[in-house]
Design an enzyme around this catalytic site. Structure first.
Site, PDB file in Angstrom:
ATOM      1  NE  ARG A   1       8.811  -0.669  13.852  1.00 42.99           N
ATOM      2  CZ  ARG A   1       8.440   0.381  13.121  1.00 42.99           C
ATOM      3  NH1 ARG A   1       8.782   1.604  13.500  1.00 42.99           N
ATOM      4  NH2 ARG A   1       7.736   0.228  12.017  1.00 42.99           N
TER       5      ARG A   1
ATOM      6  CE  LYS B   1      -0.964   0.139   4.997  1.00 43.72           C
ATOM      7  NZ  LYS B   1       0.011   1.157   5.371  1.00 43.72           N
TER       8      LYS B   1
ATOM      9  CB  ALA C   1       7.387   2.664  -0.288  1.00 46.44           C
TER      10      ALA C   1
ATOM     11  CG  HIS D   1      48.162 -10.270  11.353  1.00 43.26           C
ATOM     12  ND1 HIS D   1      47.648  -9.917  12.586  1.00 43.26           N
ATOM     13  CD2 HIS D   1      49.278  -9.500  11.173  1.00 43.26           C
ATOM     14  CE1 HIS D   1      48.430  -8.996  13.128  1.00 43.26           C
ATOM     15  NE2 HIS D   1      49.422  -8.729  12.291  1.00 43.26           N
TER      16      HIS D   1
ATOM     17  N   GLY E   1       9.756  -2.496  -0.256  1.00 44.00           N
ATOM     18  CA  GLY E   1      10.873  -2.479   0.695  1.00 44.00           C
ATOM     19  C   GLY E   1      10.410  -2.262   2.130  1.00 44.00           C
TER      20      GLY E   1
END
Ligand code: FAD
Length: 475
Positions: free
Chosen positions: A279, A40, A42, A451, A44
């Protein structure tokens, strides 16, 4: 029928194109399933547009400026000037490149992409209202559905994100000017990462945390160097304080807090207040009741080890399916859901989910801590190596912190690890692989590491666990 309404069918309907949903879609496409992905906002999701990627872009950019301006010891005398507008433009370019890549990859894997909001109508039907005015709607009949609707920031009483000075992380990451003063409510990973960004942009940052330390949930010896470094950037901390409200005052705002114990509450001057207290799952956009999927008392959708909900044909992946709310956890769940739908014998294995905090220094963790290993009935042996003994760490100018491996004393199997220090987010991958492969301390110690690298510290930590580290004293 509304003009423009059509009915289509799909094997797999995926709702939400964040790292859970888009990865599920690509995997389903690879497995020749007929798959439809609905988003709905974007492609990603939060991760690419408002979370992982933009935050890491700003952490890097402000870090470059800060490091360049603080390298006198190395003979570098510079006073970088920060153009935040240009920094935001660069960040936007990174985001655009990644989100358009997601779209291209989906199309290349025959994923049918729909921009709009999907809502279940019944057990095998969803309705999608297309994005944009007058774009119409369609009904999609599906065999299987994957719910990947993610999460949104929790709002606390008296701090509405609709009010200008109150910001959630998405709004904070999009600021075109650095405020003179900012109060950050919450010292979790998002609060601490953004405290570093704004402090390096020149903002006076004050962090208010209800509990008694930064990064609750992380071991204290991992969190301590992060707090110390933030203080060196000028960040003030107030623990045991709960944000109670704010009001406008003298062209700025005052944020009021209540103290947990007998202490007094505070009045903190600021221009903006960023609320980063956690969240919560997004399920109110899809009408779960219509498909018969249940949630737990925190609103998450419980799933089994095949990412299945209580309805056999409906899967849930990513933040909506519960903790840890991390992009890579969601992506793995998405892959497993697609494979299970395709009839493959896939299942989730939660023992080695790494986590990283991109503060300075960084933190990386995977598997069990020493305490967790004890609680699980192991007799743990711990190997630790300090970065101050690492040649490579010293050459980067960042030598705070350590690598720690936790192993089973009986058979040497690596059970987990914790890193605090430079590139901890990268170093933790090797320890994750060790846990996943059932490697022993002996295996890690006998693997020759390049190393001079930071990764030698993982080898040295394993040697320390075996009692024969070369570059640190053994216990
Ligand atoms: P989301 O990325 O939230 O995507 C869900 C998508 O579903 C959204 O695009 C939404 O628009 C869409 N959607 C919802 N309802 C509907 C509907 N009805 N119809 C169509 N589409 C719908 N995680 C990490 O692993 N590493 C990090 O460094 C990291 N940093 C973060 C920094 C910040 C500031 C924030 C906020 C988060 C960060 N995270 C990080 C967490 C990470 O962003 C989430 O774990 C991840 O985005 C969850 O993926 P998801 O696919 O479950 O959901």
């Amino acid at each position: 029928m509304v003009v423009g309404d059509v009915t289509t069918g799909t094997d797999v309907l995926i709702i939400g194109a964040g790292p859970g949903g888009y990865v599920a879609a690509i995997r389903a496409g690879q497995l020749d399933l007929d798959v439809t992905l609905v988003e709905k906002e974007a492609y990603g999701g939060v991760c690419l547009n408002h979370g992982c990627i933009p935050s890491k872009a700003l952490i890097t950019a402000t870090g470059v400026a800060h490091d360049a301006g603080n390298a006198e010891e190395m003979g570098i005398h510079a006073a970088p000037e920060i153009d935040i507008g240009q920094m935001q433009e660069w960040k936007g370019g990174v985001v655009d490149q990644l989100t358009s890549g997601v779209e291209k990859l989906c199309k290349a894997n025959q994923v049918n992409l729909i921009e709009g909001r999907a809502e279940f109508v019944d057990e095998n039907e969803a309705r999608v209202v297309h994005s944009g005015e007058g774009q119409g709607a369609e009904t999609i009949e599906f065999e299987h559905a994957i719910l990947a609707t993610g999460s949104r920031p929790i709002e606390i009483p008296n701090f509405s994100y609709a009010d200008d000075p109150v910001l959630d992380s998405k709004q904070a990451l999009a600021l075109e000017d650095a405020p003179d003063a900012m109060v950050i409510v919450g010292a979790g990973y998002i609060g601490m990462e953004l405290a570093g960004v704004f402090a390096k942009l020149g903002t006076d940052v004050t962090v208010v945390e209800m509990l008694d330390s930064v990064l609750p949930g992380y071991e204290s010896d991992l969190a301590r160097p992060v707090k110390k470094h933030a203080e060196s950037l000028g960040v003030d901390f107030h623990f045991g304080q709960t944000a109670a409200g704010w009001e406008e005052m003298d062209g700025g705002i005052v944020v009021r807090t209540d103290a947990a114990g007998d202490d007094d509450g505070l009045e903190l001057d600021a221009d903006k207040v960023l609320v980063a207290v956690g969240r919560q799952p997004v399920t109110d956009t899809v009408d779960l009741g219509a498909v018969g999927v249940e949630t737990d008392d925190r609103g998450f959708v419980p799933t089994d080890d095949r990412a299945r909900t209580n309805k056999e044909h409906v899967f849930a992946v990513g933040d909506v399916a519960g903790e840890p709310m991390l992009a890579h956890k969601g992506s793995k769940e998405g892959q497993v859901a697609a494979e299970v739908i395709a009839g493959e014998p896939a299942a989730l294995d939660y023992q080695a989910i790494p986590a990283a905090v991109f503060t300075e220094p960084e933190i990386g963790t995977v598997g069990m801590t020493e305490t967790e290993a004890e609680e699980a009935g192991f007799e743990p042996v711990v190997g630790q190596f300090p970065f101050r003994a690492s040649g490579r760490a010293l050459t980067t100018g960042e030598s705070d912190g350590f690598v720690r491996l936790v192993a089973d004393a009986e058979d040497g199997f690596v059970l987990g690890g914790q890193v605090v220090g430079p590139e901890a987010s990268e170093l933790i991958a090797e320890i994750g692989l060790a846990v996943e492969l059932g490697a022993t301390l002996e295996d890690v110690a006998s693997t020759i590491h390049t190393h001079p690298t930071l990764s030698e510290s993982v080898m040295e930590a394993a040697e320390n666990g075996l009692g024969h580290a070369i570059h640190t004293l053994n216990r």
